[in-house]
Design a protein around this motif. Structure first.
Motif, PDB file in Angstrom:
ATOM      1  N   ASP A 113       0.833  -1.198   0.000  1.00 58.13           N
ATOM      2  CA  ASP A 113       0.000   0.000   0.000  1.00 58.13           C
ATOM      3  C   ASP A 113       0.877   1.261   0.000  1.00 58.13           C
ATOM      4  O   ASP A 113       0.623   2.201  -0.754  1.00 58.13           O
ATOM      5  CB  ASP A 113      -0.921  -0.014   1.229  1.00 58.13           C
ATOM      6  CG  ASP A 113      -1.857   1.179   1.268  1.00 58.13           C
ATOM      7  OD1 ASP A 113      -2.605   1.389   0.296  1.00 58.13           O
ATOM      8  OD2 ASP A 113      -1.841   1.896   2.288  1.00 58.13           O
ATOM      9  N   LYS A 131       1.297   4.181  -3.079  1.00 55.85           N
ATOM     10  CA  LYS A 131       1.150   5.625  -2.880  1.00 55.85           C
ATOM     11  C   LYS A 131       2.388   6.375  -3.373  1.00 55.85           C
ATOM     12  O   LYS A 131       2.272   7.419  -4.012  1.00 55.85           O
ATOM     13  CB  LYS A 131       0.891   5.928  -1.409  1.00 55.85           C
ATOM     14  CG  LYS A 131      -0.486   5.490  -0.959  1.00 55.85           C
ATOM     15  CD  LYS A 131      -0.697   5.707   0.523  1.00 55.85           C
ATOM     16  CE  LYS A 131      -2.066   5.192   0.938  1.00 55.85           C
ATOM     17  NZ  LYS A 131      -2.292   5.302   2.367  1.00 55.85           N
ATOM     18  N   LYS A 142       2.372   6.583  -7.152  1.00 53.04           N
ATOM     19  CA  LYS A 142       1.431   7.587  -7.662  1.00 53.04           C
ATOM     20  C   LYS A 142       2.076   8.972  -7.659  1.00 53.04           C
ATOM     21  O   LYS A 142       1.858   9.769  -8.568  1.00 53.04           O
ATOM     22  CB  LYS A 142       0.147   7.571  -6.848  1.00 53.04           C
ATOM     23  CG  LYS A 142      -0.728   6.383  -7.154  1.00 53.04           C
ATOM     24  CD  LYS A 142      -2.005   6.384  -6.348  1.00 53.04           C
ATOM     25  CE  LYS A 142      -2.810   5.131  -6.667  1.00 53.04           C
ATOM     26  NZ  LYS A 142      -4.054   5.076  -5.893  1.00 53.04           N
TER      27      LYS A 142
END
Length: 93
Positions: A26, A30, A33
């Motif tokens: 996770d 992030k 991105k």
């Protein structure tokens, strides 16, 4: 950073969080991105070596590893220590 199983609630990281592959994936998603938004040629990837979660900073094509957490040397030392402990236990038994 929020834990994927805590509904996004920000809480202090624990050692267990840092070893949880879902938590690490996770966090890497992030980060990637952010790199995409910056139009960067870098990305993070999660791999597994000797049962440990490893995060690598790589060029976009994935051919060159620029940095690895934990460092490869640390993984080698950990593997050698486990092997040495196994030999010591085998000899004492």
């Amino acid at each position: 950073m929020s834990h994927p199983d805590r509904g996004g609630a920000d809480e202090a990281l624990t050692a267990q969080d840092e070893q949880d592959p879902r938590f690490v994936e996770d966090a890497v998603e992030k980060l990637n991105k952010v790199f995409e938004a910056l139009d960067s040629n870098l990305r993070y990837q999660v791999t597994s070596q000797d049962g440990h979660v490893v995060v690598q900073l790589v060029e976009q094509d994935g051919k060159k590893v620029l940095y690895q957490l934990p460092p490869e040397g640390v993984l080698k030392v950990a593997a050698e220590l486990r092997e040495m402990v196994g030999l010591i236990v085998d000899r004492k038994i």
